[in-house]
Enzyme design. Structure first.
Site, PDB file in Angstrom:
ATOM      1  N   CYS A 173     -58.294  -6.740 119.416  1.00 26.12           N
ATOM      2  CA  CYS A 173     -58.324  -8.193 119.172  1.00 26.12           C
ATOM      3  C   CYS A 173     -57.272  -8.624 118.154  1.00 26.12           C
ATOM      4  O   CYS A 173     -57.158  -9.809 117.842  1.00 26.12           O
ATOM      5  CB  CYS A 173     -59.716  -8.622 118.726  1.00 26.12           C
ATOM      6  SG  CYS A 173     -60.971  -8.220 119.946  1.00 26.12           S
ATOM      7  N   HIS A 185     -59.180 -14.645 114.262  1.00 25.07           N
ATOM      8  CA  HIS A 185     -59.721 -14.180 115.541  1.00 25.07           C
ATOM      9  C   HIS A 185     -61.199 -14.566 115.608  1.00 25.07           C
ATOM     10  O   HIS A 185     -61.938 -14.417 114.632  1.00 25.07           O
ATOM     11  CB  HIS A 185     -59.537 -12.670 115.656  1.00 25.07           C
ATOM     12  CG  HIS A 185     -60.349 -12.070 116.745  1.00 25.07           C
ATOM     13  ND1 HIS A 185     -60.297 -12.540 118.032  1.00 25.07           N
ATOM     14  CD2 HIS A 185     -61.260 -11.054 116.742  1.00 25.07           C
ATOM     15  CE1 HIS A 185     -61.143 -11.842 118.773  1.00 25.07           C
ATOM     16  NE2 HIS A 185     -61.735 -10.941 118.024  1.00 25.07           N
ATOM     17  N   ASN A 204     -65.933 -14.370 122.049  1.00 28.18           N
ATOM     18  CA  ASN A 204     -64.783 -13.574 121.620  1.00 28.18           C
ATOM     19  C   ASN A 204     -63.890 -13.319 122.834  1.00 28.18           C
ATOM     20  O   ASN A 204     -64.267 -12.569 123.729  1.00 28.18           O
ATOM     21  CB  ASN A 204     -65.315 -12.257 121.019  1.00 28.18           C
ATOM     22  CG  ASN A 204     -64.209 -11.316 120.569  1.00 28.18           C
ATOM     23  OD1 ASN A 204     -63.042 -11.490 120.913  1.00 28.18           O
ATOM     24  ND2 ASN A 204     -64.589 -10.304 119.814  1.00 28.18           N
TER      25      ASN A 204
HETATM   26  O1  UT7 Z   1     -63.269  -8.595 118.057  1.00 32.14           O
HETATM   27  C1  UT7 Z   1     -63.752  -7.632 117.170  1.00 32.14           C
HETATM   28  C2  UT7 Z   1     -64.890  -6.959 117.799  1.00 32.14           C
HETATM   29  N1  UT7 Z   1     -66.227  -7.300 117.509  1.00 32.14           N
HETATM   30  C3  UT7 Z   1     -66.783  -7.759 116.379  1.00 32.14           C
HETATM   31  O2  UT7 Z   1     -66.168  -8.220 115.459  1.00 32.14           O
HETATM   32  C4  UT7 Z   1     -68.260  -7.681 116.307  1.00 32.14           C
HETATM   33  C5  UT7 Z   1     -68.729  -7.169 114.969  1.00 32.14           C
HETATM   34  N2  UT7 Z   1     -70.172  -7.016 114.898  1.00 32.14           N
HETATM   35  C6  UT7 Z   1     -71.041  -8.032 115.029  1.00 32.14           C
HETATM   36  O3  UT7 Z   1     -70.655  -9.146 115.258  1.00 32.14           O
HETATM   37  C7  UT7 Z   1     -72.509  -7.748 114.840  1.00 32.14           C
HETATM   38  O4  UT7 Z   1     -72.683  -6.425 114.409  1.00 32.14           O
HETATM   39  C8  UT7 Z   1     -73.355  -8.006 116.121  1.00 32.14           C
HETATM   40  C9  UT7 Z   1     -73.421  -9.486 116.394  1.00 32.14           C
HETATM   41  C10 UT7 Z   1     -72.781  -7.254 117.285  1.00 32.14           C
HETATM   42  C11 UT7 Z   1     -74.795  -7.518 115.875  1.00 32.14           C
HETATM   43  O5  UT7 Z   1     -75.363  -8.206 114.761  1.00 32.14           O
HETATM   44  P1  UT7 Z   1     -76.153  -7.379 113.637  1.00 32.14           P
HETATM   45  O6  UT7 Z   1     -76.670  -8.397 112.704  1.00 32.14           O
HETATM   46  O7  UT7 Z   1     -75.223  -6.335 113.112  1.00 32.14           O
HETATM   47  O8  UT7 Z   1     -77.330  -6.768 114.464  1.00 32.14           O
HETATM   48  P2  UT7 Z   1     -77.773  -5.227 114.547  1.00 32.14           P
HETATM   49  O9  UT7 Z   1     -76.843  -4.465 115.406  1.00 32.14           O
HETATM   50  O10 UT7 Z   1     -78.070  -4.716 113.169  1.00 32.14           O
HETATM   51  O11 UT7 Z   1     -79.134  -5.357 115.296  1.00 32.14           O
HETATM   52  C12 UT7 Z   1     -80.292  -5.951 114.668  1.00 32.14           C
HETATM   53  C13 UT7 Z   1     -81.403  -5.973 115.678  1.00 32.14           C
HETATM   54  C14 UT7 Z   1     -81.605  -4.653 116.392  1.00 32.14           C
HETATM   55  O12 UT7 Z   1     -82.983  -4.497 116.627  1.00 32.14           O
HETATM   56  P3  UT7 Z   1     -83.886  -3.557 115.681  1.00 32.14           P
HETATM   57  O13 UT7 Z   1     -83.276  -2.191 115.797  1.00 32.14           O
HETATM   58  O14 UT7 Z   1     -83.748  -4.144 114.299  1.00 32.14           O
HETATM   59  O15 UT7 Z   1     -85.243  -3.682 116.265  1.00 32.14           O
HETATM   60  C15 UT7 Z   1     -80.919  -4.824 117.709  1.00 32.14           C
HETATM   61  O16 UT7 Z   1     -81.459  -4.027 118.732  1.00 32.14           O
HETATM   62  O17 UT7 Z   1     -81.058  -6.911 116.709  1.00 32.14           O
HETATM   63  C16 UT7 Z   1     -81.166  -6.291 117.987  1.00 32.14           C
HETATM   64  N3  UT7 Z   1     -80.185  -6.891 118.874  1.00 32.14           N
HETATM   65  C17 UT7 Z   1     -80.459  -7.988 119.573  1.00 32.14           C
HETATM   66  N4  UT7 Z   1     -81.545  -8.770 119.663  1.00 32.14           N
HETATM   67  C18 UT7 Z   1     -81.498  -9.837 120.450  1.00 32.14           C
HETATM   68  C19 UT7 Z   1     -78.921  -6.495 119.137  1.00 32.14           C
HETATM   69  N5  UT7 Z   1     -78.351  -7.333 120.012  1.00 32.14           N
HETATM   70  C20 UT7 Z   1     -79.282  -8.278 120.304  1.00 32.14           C
HETATM   71  C21 UT7 Z   1     -79.307  -9.404 121.128  1.00 32.14           C
HETATM   72  N6  UT7 Z   1     -80.429 -10.163 121.186  1.00 32.14           N
HETATM   73  N7  UT7 Z   1     -78.233  -9.765 121.873  1.00 32.14           N
END
Ligand code: UT7
Length: 350
Positions: free
Chosen positions: A123, A273, A303
């Site tokens: 990205c 970005h 994104n």
């Molecule tokens: O272009 C560059 C590439 N990408 C990025 O910059 C993305 C960088 N990362 C992020 O934006 C974030 O890490 C995400 C948005 C992908 C995830 O957010 P987070 O606050 O880091 O969530 P997490 O991975 O810590 O997950 C928290 C909880 C988990 O459940 P448990 O284990 O706490 O029960 C996940 O399974 O949220 C759950 N979860 C979801 N729940 C509902 C993960 N994805 C989803 C979803 N809907 N889509």
């Protein structure tokens, strides 16, 4: 601050003379996604800021989107396709491993005599592409280079993986980089040089596995197993990428400002970005930049990887938020891991 300073980008002055974008018509909302995935509009908005994204129709690939953006950028620059010497296509979702998607983009946009190659910098691809174009034009090796971020990311998304499926969208954004006939306008009446001023590019391959498509290349050639194991889809360690992004945005922004002799207060518009609103808010907070100086549109597109920055630039210009003489900071970050910042004073001097 004084505006008499040495510029880190040597050679003749250059700038962006044309912008073009294209997004597919089909809108997919968060509610649409929650019909097939265990997620919700509330979760997606709270964690990412994204409300909807565009998804290309069946049979449409990255070059199809890129060609439409490229044509619009050429018209915006007032250039015939034959005036383009080189087409660079940053993309994480190329049409094929080979040939370059850029070859099809160049052909489709009518730039048949131009050299054409793809650029893989995740990205951060658009800023890396701008940097390559800038070097070519500033040095006088080429006169007009077209940078076309073209992404059909929906084709490499695992639609069963809620942690990635909610984030990305399809789209394309193009910019023409050309020599500037020595403009001297600045927003504060000083004698600041117009155009692209400098770059800070960086990488950290130790994080290569944090964001990747594991299979399909020479590292893990395609096989029945790789297909069964869903290894041809984008995989991301969201937490790692999040931490990396918040770290590098401020560092790289500071580096390019220092190289060019500017301070955060001088920035008129910050175009990061569009990965995640929380990443952007965190970085903007650390930078100490007022929110009015930040442009976001990930609410509408998600994104779009290498298309996100030109998509913002064109909309910001149309809304009157990007004006001639503005000091603009562009910032990309993503797979590689890689990051790139570009500082420019918007305008052509025309
Ligand atoms: O272009 C560059 C590439 N990408 C990025 O910059 C993305 C960088 N990362 C992020 O934006 C974030 O890490 C995400 C948005 C992908 C995830 O957010 P987070 O606050 O880091 O969530 P997490 O991975 O810590 O997950 C928290 C909880 C988990 O459940 P448990 O284990 O706490 O029960 C996940 O399974 O949220 C759950 N979860 C979801 N729940 C509902 C993960 N994805 C989803 C979803 N809907 N889509």
């Amino acid at each position: 601050m004084s505006h008499s300073r040495l510029h880190p980008l040597l050679g003749r002055p250059i700038t962006i003379t044309g912008l073009g974008t294209y997004v597919p018509e089909k809108v997919v909302t968060n509610d649409d996604l929650s019909a097939s995935l265990e997620t919700s509009d509330e979760w997606i908005r709270q964690r990412t800021g994204i409300g909807e994204r565009r998804i290309a129709g069946p049979g449409v690939c990255a070059s199809d989107l890129g060609i439409l953006a490229a044509r619009e950028a050429l018209a915006d620059a007032g250039l015939e396709p034959g005036a383009i010497d080189l087409v660079i296509t940053p993309t994480i979702s190329p049409d094929q491993l080979m040939p370059a998607t850029a070859a099809r983009v160049a052909h489709g946009a009518g730039c048949d005599n131009a050299g054409a190659f793809d650029l893989s910098a995740g990205c951060a691809g658009f800023v890396f592409g701008l940097a390559m174009a800038a070097g070519q034009v500033a040095s006088g090796v080429r006169d007009n280079v077209l940078v076309v971020g073209a992404e059909a990311i929906s084709r490499i998304i695992d639609w069963e993986d809620r942690s990635t499926a909610i984030l990305f969208g399809d789209g394309a954004g193009a910019a023409v980089v050309s020599a500037l006939p020595g403009g001297t306008v600045s927003s504060d009446g000083g004698a600041a040089r117009l155009g692209i001023l400098g770059f800070d590019l960086g990488g950290d391959g130790s994080g290569a596995d944090s964001l990747s498509v594991p299979a399909g290349g020479s590292r893990m050639p395609a096989s029945c197993e790789t297909v069964q194991d869903r290894q041809h889809y984008l995989k991301m360690n969201g937490k790692e990428v999040y931490k990396f992004a918040t770290r590098v945005v401020t560092k790289s922004a500071g580096a390019v400002l220092a190289k060019c002799g500017y301070a955060v207060e001088d920035i008129d518009l910050f175009v990061p970005h569009q990965a995640n609103l929380r990443i952007i808010e965190g970085a903007v907070d650390k930078l100490g930049l007022p929110w009015e100086k930040v442009y976001t549109n990930l609410q509408k597109y998600g994104n779009t990887s290498s298309a996100s920055i030109p998509l913002c630039l064109k909309e910001a210009r149309a809304e009157g938020r990007l004006k001639d003489g503005d000091l603009v900071l562009l910032m990309g970050f993503g797979a590689g891991l890689s990051w790139g910042a570009c500082l420019m004073r918007w305008g052509t001097g025309a």
